[in-house]
Motif scaffolding. Structure first.
Motif, PDB file in Angstrom:
ATOM      1  N   TYR A   1      28.122  68.414  36.118  1.00 35.35           N
ATOM      2  CA  TYR A   1      28.201  67.680  34.859  1.00 35.35           C
ATOM      3  C   TYR A   1      28.759  68.601  33.790  1.00 35.35           C
ATOM      4  O   TYR A   1      28.210  69.684  33.538  1.00 35.35           O
TER       5      TYR A   1
ATOM      6  N   TYR B   1      19.820  62.205  23.962  1.00 37.10           N
ATOM      7  CA  TYR B   1      19.695  62.161  25.418  1.00 37.10           C
ATOM      8  C   TYR B   1      20.612  63.189  26.084  1.00 37.10           C
ATOM      9  O   TYR B   1      20.222  63.871  27.045  1.00 37.10           O
ATOM     10  N   VAL B   2      21.852  63.319  25.555  1.00 34.64           N
ATOM     11  CA  VAL B   2      22.798  64.293  26.115  1.00 34.64           C
ATOM     12  C   VAL B   2      22.234  65.706  25.978  1.00 34.64           C
ATOM     13  O   VAL B   2      22.353  66.530  26.901  1.00 34.64           O
TER      14      VAL B   2
ATOM     15  N   GLU C   1      32.518  60.894  26.426  1.00 40.22           N
ATOM     16  CA  GLU C   1      31.665  60.176  27.376  1.00 40.22           C
ATOM     17  C   GLU C   1      31.121  58.900  26.745  1.00 40.22           C
ATOM     18  O   GLU C   1      30.998  57.861  27.415  1.00 40.22           O
TER      19      GLU C   1
ATOM     20  N   GLU D   1      29.699  68.842  29.886  1.00 43.63           N
ATOM     21  CA  GLU D   1      29.594  68.222  28.570  1.00 43.63           C
ATOM     22  C   GLU D   1      30.935  68.328  27.848  1.00 43.63           C
ATOM     23  O   GLU D   1      31.568  69.379  27.833  1.00 43.63           O
TER      24      GLU D   1
ATOM     25  N   TYR E   1      22.951  61.489  35.937  1.00 42.10           N
ATOM     26  CA  TYR E   1      23.527  62.122  34.757  1.00 42.10           C
ATOM     27  C   TYR E   1      24.144  61.147  33.756  1.00 42.10           C
ATOM     28  O   TYR E   1      24.331  61.484  32.597  1.00 42.10           O
ATOM     29  N   TYR E   2      24.505  59.970  34.205  1.00 43.64           N
ATOM     30  CA  TYR E   2      25.150  59.031  33.292  1.00 43.64           C
ATOM     31  C   TYR E   2      24.280  57.827  32.967  1.00 43.64           C
ATOM     32  O   TYR E   2      24.587  57.080  32.076  1.00 43.64           O
TER      33      TYR E   2
ATOM     34  N   GLU F   1      21.820  58.500  21.911  1.00 45.69           N
ATOM     35  CA  GLU F   1      22.675  59.047  22.977  1.00 45.69           C
ATOM     36  C   GLU F   1      22.845  60.551  22.806  1.00 45.69           C
ATOM     37  O   GLU F   1      22.789  61.314  23.773  1.00 45.69           O
ATOM     38  N   GLN F   2      23.089  60.970  21.568  1.00 48.24           N
ATOM     39  CA  GLN F   2      23.249  62.404  21.322  1.00 48.24           C
ATOM     40  C   GLN F   2      21.988  63.172  21.733  1.00 48.24           C
ATOM     41  O   GLN F   2      22.072  64.247  22.354  1.00 48.24           O
TER      42      GLN F   2
ATOM     43  N   ASN G   1      21.377  68.143  29.113  1.00 47.84           N
ATOM     44  CA  ASN G   1      21.918  69.497  29.251  1.00 47.84           C
ATOM     45  C   ASN G   1      20.807  70.500  29.559  1.00 47.84           C
ATOM     46  O   ASN G   1      20.995  71.416  30.367  1.00 47.84           O
TER      47      ASN G   1
END
Length: 904
Positions: free
Chosen positions: A792, A692-693, A851, A794, A903-904, A689-690, A697
């Protein structure tokens, strides 16, 4: 000379009477005049108005005998309006007395320090009573307090204290109510102790105050402080005193004290109605306390006094249920034949059912409970009780399908004031998925067995099915007709009994019109049809019939009971039945998929919600024994492994080998190899997940080439990455931003649709494919990237929005979400609130600081049945507070969903 004497006597009398009218002179003739006027004029008439109004109200009162009766029956907020004219007239009469006959006058209350008219105190009590029954409690208290000021050493002071206590109980001020009662209690105990040393005659003679003694008082005030004698507590108020103490005890739920005080009140009661009511309430309190012997005695005693017939009837039924026995049952069956009990047949059948259960005859009890529900045409509380009890009996026998239908009938019949209604609705809702699963499995299994028969055998079987359906339909029609005739007969008996008493409800056009208006206010204009109050007109699948169907049919007889006709249905044919059978391999695969899914869902519900491991095992084992390969085989085997792990290691090993042999690369197989697999997987998912975030971005900053590089690597080399579908969508959108030839991204989009069918990413990919294939309006540009009003951020807090289906009750849904959140996310401290988005209800869970936490919440929400059931199918989105404001301003949910998928 004689004439002159008469003339002088007339003049003297006239002058004396005129002088007696003065309220400022404290003379014997003044006191006598104003005493008589105050007693026999305004006060007497005012009390008559109050007492007659209350008597009329109580004679026509319909009380709830299912719950503890109030100690004193007084009009409610809604009922009191019709009593305003009588009470206001009483108040006006007493006000005139107080204004014209107080000695001295009330024109200047601040200067008044004594009252010489010894009947003014009773007028203050009367006006206080009127305001009490009028529910103007503040004004009532002021009037009762006035008595304390001017009549502190008079019996009326104790009366005022008791009425102050009654008033404070009504407003919930129990502390002040107890203070008033304690004052009176102290005096009563003191006088009782003194009376022990004296003869009862002496005590009685001193406790009475004659009117002559009052009239001969010269210039003495009731508030004289030089008197050492304390006024006697009036014996006639002892019943009211003890009853008020009991009322306070009930209000504070101190039921043992309430019993003690009511027993004392019985010793002082004089009126037959009071004795009957107190005995009945004592019976209720003893029954509530589990003292059935005392309860029976009190109920029986209450029927010997002058009480309303419904109360007497209820006492007899309660006695029957508590006492039981053949004689009681025989008496109840005799009551069923009495025309005056036609209105109460539902309650009688229910009482007989309770006796049946005590005798262990459950089948007979179900029959009588069915009759109770059938005859409950107006008493929805009784109908609900019958359905609830049948649901409880079915649930206890583990017949959960029937139990759900009974609970559903109860939930849709009663109102929100029904006891335990939330629990009943919850049971009906939780078991609903089980009913669907069980009946789906039964249906699919049946049609497959029929489809596999040879043509001759199949035709013969279907002919028998048709014949059986026709016989059942004819039998049901006959039963319904008999029930309709019986109900009409019962209604006629009730009407005749009512007419004999004076017209009855249906003979009163005003009552009928008022009832129709009230119905429309509550329910609107309803079609004249059966089952109009049910949440679903039918809830049963096409499977074998049960007794519940008969009962459900009975519950729908309420509206068209007399003139209903049964049309002969057009029956099915062999061809029409055969048409619905699976024929091709594809048909069998679809049927099998529905079957194993239903079996698995039923097994999970049995295991997790109903704590029925044996029934759950049966469902899971049925999946494996069918020989049909599906994803549910793996899940069923793992469920069996976990259930057998401790109780039967041999069977657990069998399931383990089955998983390792047939699904060696599955998550479950990895778990069996390494018990920490899921813990490690969760850590890996967090790392993914990290990453992917970070990539997301970069996409938001329009740095597309690194995004494309990472996304291609994940797509080809990381099949287990939980964000793989999102990477693939990012890959397509990034390439779409860099190239005008959108055909280049079609293969990626098609791959997303194929590999992740039904996912949010697949839906978004399909939308993009449709735009590429069909074009789009120039006024509505295609959104392949981040061209949107939403941004979006962060690290921004997140809110979860749950959009409810219109059929969902918003309060019940909120409760489910709250319970889910409290159990599964106790540390989130998220608050559950409701809101309206356009014409749609939604639930907001806010807010999550990360998130990741919000996504974890949504993920858990979607796969958890506990509390949520089918609510987990609701549309859910994650949104930042800033975007939430924009969403509510624009009301463009579709545009936000596009942003959300991206985005999610």
């Amino acid at each position: 000379m004689k004439i002159n004497r008469q003339y002088l006597l007339m003049i003297f009398t006239t002058v004396a009477l005129l002088s007696a009218c003065s309220t400022e002179k404290n003379t014997g003739i003044n006191r006598a005049y104003h005493y008589v006027t105050a007693r026999y004029n305004g006060n007497f008439n005012a009390n008559e108005l109050i007492d007659v109004s209350l008597a009329t109200y109580r004679d026509n009162l319909s009380e709830d005998y299912y719950n503890l009766l109030p100690i004193e029956a007084i009009p409610s907020e809604a009922e009191i309006e019709s009593f305003y004219p009588a009470l206001d007239t009483a108040i006006a009469k007493v006000k005139i007395v107080l204004a014209d006959h107080s000695m001295p006058t009330l024109d200047k209350p601040s200067r008044k320090d004594a009252e010489h008219n010894n009947y003014i105190d009773e007028n203050w009590i009367t006006i206080g009573r009127a305001f009490y029954y009028r529910r103007d409690y503040d004004i009532a208290l002021k009037n009762f307090k006035f008595i304390n000021k001017y009549f502190s050493n008079d019996p009326s002071n104790y009366v005022g204290e008791i009425w102050m206590a009654k008033t404070n109980i009504r407003v919930g001020n129990y502390t002040d109510a107890k203070l008033s009662l304690d004052k009176v209690e102290k005096v009563v105990k003191s006088q009782e102790e003194k009376s022990k040393d004296k003869s009862s005659k002496s005590g009685d003679s001193k406790s009475k105050k004659s009117a002559a003694a009052k009239l001969n008082k010269k210039g003495s005030s009731k508030k004289e402080k030089d008197s050492d004698k304390i006024a006697k507590f009036p014996k006639k108020m002892k019943f009211e005193f003890e009853r008020t103490k009991a009322d306070l005890a009930v209000a504070k739920q101190e039921y043992p004290k309430a019993i003690e005080y009511l027993e004392n009140a019985l010793k002082e009661a004089k009126k037959s109605q009071d004795k009957g009511r107190v005995n009945f309430i004592l019976g209720q309190l003893y029954e509530q306390d589990g003292n059935n012997g005392s309860a029976i005695a009190k109920y029986k005693k209450s029927t010997k006094y002058k009480i309303p017939y419904p109360m007497s009837f209820s006492a007899q039924l309660k006695t029957s249920i508590l006492d039981g026995g053949p004689k009681i049952k025989k008496s109840l069956n005799k009551m069923l034949k009495d025309a005056k009990n036609a209105e109460f047949k539902d309650q009688i059948y229910y009482s007989i059912a309770m006796i049946d259960l005590r005798e262990g005859n459950e089948n007979k009890a179900m029959e009588n409970l069915t009759n109770s529900a059938f005859y409950s045409t107006t008493n929805i509380r009784q109908k609900g009780m019958a359905y609830e009890k049948m649901g409880d009996l079915s649930y206890a026998k583990r017949n959960y399908v029937n139990a759900q239908k009974y609970y559903d009938s109860c939930a849709t019949t009663v109102d929100d004031n029904y006891p335990k209604i939330a629990i009943i609705r919850s049971k009906a809702e939780k078991l609903k998925d089980l009913v669907v699963a069980v009946e789906t499995a039964q249906y699919e299994d049946s049609v497959q067995r029929i489809a596999k028969m040879d043509p001759t055998e199949q035709e013969k079987f279907l002919q028998n099915v048709i014949k059986k359906q026709e016989e059942e339909a004819a039998a049901k029609a006959k039963r319904d007709a008999e029930k309709l005739r019986e109900l009409a007969k019962n209604n006629n008996a009730f009407q005749q009994d009512m007419n004999a008493k004076g017209g009855g409800y249906w003979g009163n056009s005003n009552s009928v019109n008022e009832g129709a208006i009230e119905f429309q206010k509550r329910w609107g204009n309803r079609a004249n049809e059966d089952h109009w109050r049910r949440s679903e007109k039918t809830i049963s699948m096409p499977t074998t019939s049960t007794n519940v169907d008969d009962t459900t049919t009975v519950s729908g007889v309420d509206n068209n009971v007399v003139n209903a006709t049964v049309d002969k249905p057009t029956g099915p044919t062999v061809e029409s039945l055969a048409e619905g059978l699976p024929k091709s391999e594809s048909d069998f695969n679809k049927s099998n998929q529905r079957l194993v899914e239903a079996l698995y869902n039923a097994g999970v519900i049995y295991k997790e919600q109903l704590q029925e491991p044996q029934l759950a095992k049966t469902q899971f084992e049925s999946i494996l024994s069918r020989g049909y390969e599906s994803d549910y085989n793996l899940m069923a085997a793992f469920q069996l492994y976990k259930m057998y792990e401790k109780e039967d290691p041999t069977k657990a090993y069998t399931q383990k080998e089955y998983i390792l042999t047939n699904y060696p690369n599955s998550d479950y197989a990895n778990y069996l190899k390494d018990p920490d697999y899921f813990v490690k997987k969760k850590e890996m998912d967090a790392l993914h997940e990290q990453e992917y975030v970070t990539v997301l971005n970069r996409y938001n900053r329009k740095v597309y080439y690194p995004v494309i590089s990472k996304a291609e690597n994940v797509m080809e080399n990381e099949p287990d990455n939980v964000y793989r579908s999102k990477y693939m969508l990012l890959l397509a959108m990034s390439k779409g931003q860099l190239s005008d030839n959108k055909q280049e991204i079609v293969p990626i989009l098609e791959r997303i649709v194929k590999e992740y069918t039904g996912s949010d990413e697949a839906k978004r990919a399909q939308e993009m494919l449709d735009i590429i294939s069909n074009g789009y309006s120039k006024s509505e540009p295609a959104v392949f990237g981040n061209k949107t009003i939403y941004t979006y951020e962060e690290g921004a807090p997140c809110v979860v929005l749950i959009f409810l289906d219109p059929s969902k009750n918003i309060d019940l849904s909120k409760t489910k979400v709250f319970d889910f959140t409290r159990e599964f996310f106790p540390k989130s401290h998220a608050k559950v609130t409701t809101n309206v988005f356009g014409s749609q209800n939604l639930i907001m869970v806010a807010e999550f600081q990360k998130e990741f936490d919000a996504k974890e919440y949504v993920s858990t929400f979607k796969k958890t049945k506990k509390y949520l059931l089918d609510l987990r199918e609701s549309k859910t989105v994650i949104i930042s507070p800033k975007n939430l404001k924009l969403l509510f301003e624009t009301k463009e949910l579709d545009q936000y969903e596009t942003f959300y998928y991206e985005y999610y």
